[in-house]
Design a protein around this motif. Sequence first.
Motif, mmCIF file in Angstrom:
data_model
loop_
_atom_site.group_PDB
_atom_site.id
_atom_site.type_symbol
_atom_site.label_atom_id
_atom_site.label_comp_id
_atom_site.label_asym_id
_atom_site.label_seq_id
_atom_site.Cartn_x
_atom_site.Cartn_y
_atom_site.Cartn_z
ATOM 1 N N UNK A 74 2.746 38.412 70.151
ATOM 2 C CA UNK A 74 3.717 39.430 70.821
ATOM 3 C C UNK A 74 3.557 40.511 70.578
ATOM 4 N N UNK A 75 3.395 40.936 69.180
ATOM 5 C CA UNK A 75 3.149 42.407 68.846
ATOM 6 C C UNK A 75 2.048 43.024 69.319
ATOM 7 N N UNK A 76 0.905 42.198 69.137
ATOM 8 C CA UNK A 76 -0.388 42.467 69.794
ATOM 9 C C UNK A 76 -0.456 42.845 71.371
ATOM 10 N N UNK A 77 0.630 41.872 72.070
ATOM 11 C CA UNK A 77 0.588 42.341 73.520
ATOM 12 C C UNK A 77 1.450 43.515 73.657
ATOM 13 N N UNK A 78 2.432 43.718 73.033
ATOM 14 C CA UNK A 78 3.264 44.977 73.096
ATOM 15 C C UNK A 78 2.448 46.038 72.784
ATOM 16 N N UNK A 79 1.532 46.377 71.802
ATOM 17 C CA UNK A 79 0.526 47.203 71.199
ATOM 18 C C UNK A 79 -0.389 47.695 72.499
ATOM 19 N N UNK A 80 -0.730 46.624 73.379
ATOM 20 C CA UNK A 80 -1.701 46.944 74.190
ATOM 21 C C UNK A 80 -1.143 47.467 75.491
ATOM 22 N N UNK A 81 -0.281 48.422 75.238
ATOM 23 C CA UNK A 81 0.325 49.326 76.139
ATOM 24 C C UNK A 81 1.330 48.482 77.073
ATOM 25 N N UNK A 82 2.273 47.802 76.514
ATOM 26 C CA UNK A 82 3.439 47.121 77.119
ATOM 27 C C UNK A 82 4.853 47.644 76.486
ATOM 28 N N UNK A 83 5.757 47.849 77.245
ATOM 29 C CA UNK A 83 7.137 48.559 76.646
ATOM 30 C C UNK A 83 7.792 47.309 76.137
ATOM 31 N N UNK A 84 7.883 46.039 76.830
ATOM 32 C CA UNK A 84 8.349 44.936 76.430
ATOM 33 C C UNK A 84 7.693 43.875 76.648
ATOM 34 N N UNK A 85 7.794 42.866 75.711
ATOM 35 C CA UNK A 85 7.022 41.309 75.942
ATOM 36 C C UNK A 85 8.272 40.304 75.996
ATOM 37 N N UNK A 86 8.286 39.433 76.896
ATOM 38 C CA UNK A 86 9.360 38.362 76.759
ATOM 39 C C UNK A 86 8.324 37.012 76.699
ATOM 40 N N UNK A 87 8.963 36.229 76.012
ATOM 41 C CA UNK A 87 8.346 34.761 75.904
ATOM 42 C C UNK A 87 9.503 33.839 75.409
ATOM 43 N N UNK A 88 9.144 32.483 75.780
ATOM 44 C CA UNK A 88 10.264 31.599 75.795
ATOM 45 C C UNK A 88 9.517 30.290 75.093
ATOM 46 N N UNK A 89 10.625 29.393 74.921
ATOM 47 C CA UNK A 89 9.995 28.152 74.568
ATOM 48 C C UNK A 89 9.615 27.067 75.760
ATOM 49 N N UNK A 90 9.699 27.860 76.933
ATOM 50 C CA UNK A 90 9.251 27.088 78.200
ATOM 51 C C UNK A 90 7.882 27.523 78.544
ATOM 52 N N UNK A 91 7.380 28.547 77.945
ATOM 53 C CA UNK A 91 5.942 29.072 78.204
ATOM 54 C C UNK A 91 5.051 28.070 77.851
ATOM 55 N N UNK A 92 3.983 28.217 78.231
ATOM 56 C CA UNK A 92 2.764 27.448 78.110
ATOM 57 C C UNK A 92 2.417 27.147 76.740
ATOM 58 N N UNK A 93 2.426 25.760 76.214
ATOM 59 C CA UNK A 93 2.491 25.619 74.958
ATOM 60 C C UNK A 93 3.539 25.582 74.231
ATOM 61 N N UNK A 94 4.704 25.710 74.750
ATOM 62 C CA UNK A 94 5.935 25.868 73.987
ATOM 63 C C UNK A 94 6.617 24.541 74.296
ATOM 64 N N UNK A 95 7.838 24.579 73.667
ATOM 65 C CA UNK A 95 8.762 23.355 73.758
ATOM 66 C C UNK A 95 10.136 23.584 72.814
ATOM 67 N N UNK A 96 11.037 22.526 73.135
ATOM 68 C CA UNK A 96 12.045 22.550 72.306
ATOM 69 C C UNK A 96 12.666 21.021 72.030
ATOM 70 N N UNK A 97 13.173 20.856 70.993
ATOM 71 C CA UNK A 97 13.733 19.647 70.620
ATOM 72 C C UNK A 97 15.110 19.476 70.805
ATOM 73 N N UNK A 98 15.882 20.548 71.267
ATOM 74 C CA UNK A 98 17.498 20.340 71.260
ATOM 75 C C UNK A 98 17.787 20.479 72.827
ATOM 76 N N UNK A 99 16.774 20.408 73.619
ATOM 77 C CA UNK A 99 17.398 20.446 75.057
ATOM 78 C C UNK A 99 17.894 18.946 75.540
ATOM 79 N N UNK A 100 18.870 18.868 76.283
ATOM 80 C CA UNK A 100 19.402 17.827 76.946
ATOM 81 C C UNK A 100 19.044 18.082 78.288
ATOM 82 N N UNK A 101 18.954 16.882 79.068
ATOM 83 C CA UNK A 101 18.917 16.760 80.492
ATOM 84 C C UNK A 101 19.925 18.070 81.089
ATOM 85 N N UNK A 102 21.254 18.038 80.755
ATOM 86 C CA UNK A 102 21.982 18.613 81.249
ATOM 87 C C UNK A 102 21.730 20.139 80.818
#
Length: 178
Positions: free
Chosen positions: A94-122
């Motif tokens: 994320x820092x490298x992406x930010x340094x390459x001329x981005x003001x903000x970088x957003x990333x999440x657990x649902x991005x490609x390759x991400x995930x979460x163990x604590x999500x229920x269906x609801x």
Amino acid sequence: MKELTLLIPAKHESESLPLVLDELKNYECKKLIVLDENDIDTINAIKNFDCEVLFQKNKGYGSALIEGIKKIGSDYICIFNADGSFDPKYLKEMLNECKSNSDFVFSSRYSKGGGTEDDTFLTFIGNKIFTAIGNIFFNLKIDDILYTFVMGRSKSFKSLINISLKICINQNPITKAV
């Protein structure tokens, strides 16, 4: 990553925050914990960690963010959750992406390759609904509004604070010119 400060707002996180700070010990970045001075359990739980503590003047998550952003002097800021819901392995990318001329970088657990163990269906469906609302009303392009990593240039965060404070002051019907 010495030019990065993790802004970690915390409230009653005496159990999870030490685990988070332990996980972050191999990352060369500053850590600023913002919390209430009466949160003695959390303060005691983190006293042996390499982090700076800022006691919040005003209440609320938003105030913790604003006060923390104002205090930070590094070039980059990442808002990082105290509950262990973020994986620090993405910080460098994320820092490298930010340094390459981005003001903000957003990333999440649902991005490609991400995930979460604590999500229920609801919670998964609820998050998708809230995310859709945020994307529609605020023209966002994110896939996880509840646990989104946000990293950006400090000056950009500070600019947003100045804009939002001006809006709040100008929209206050009680304010009078004296």
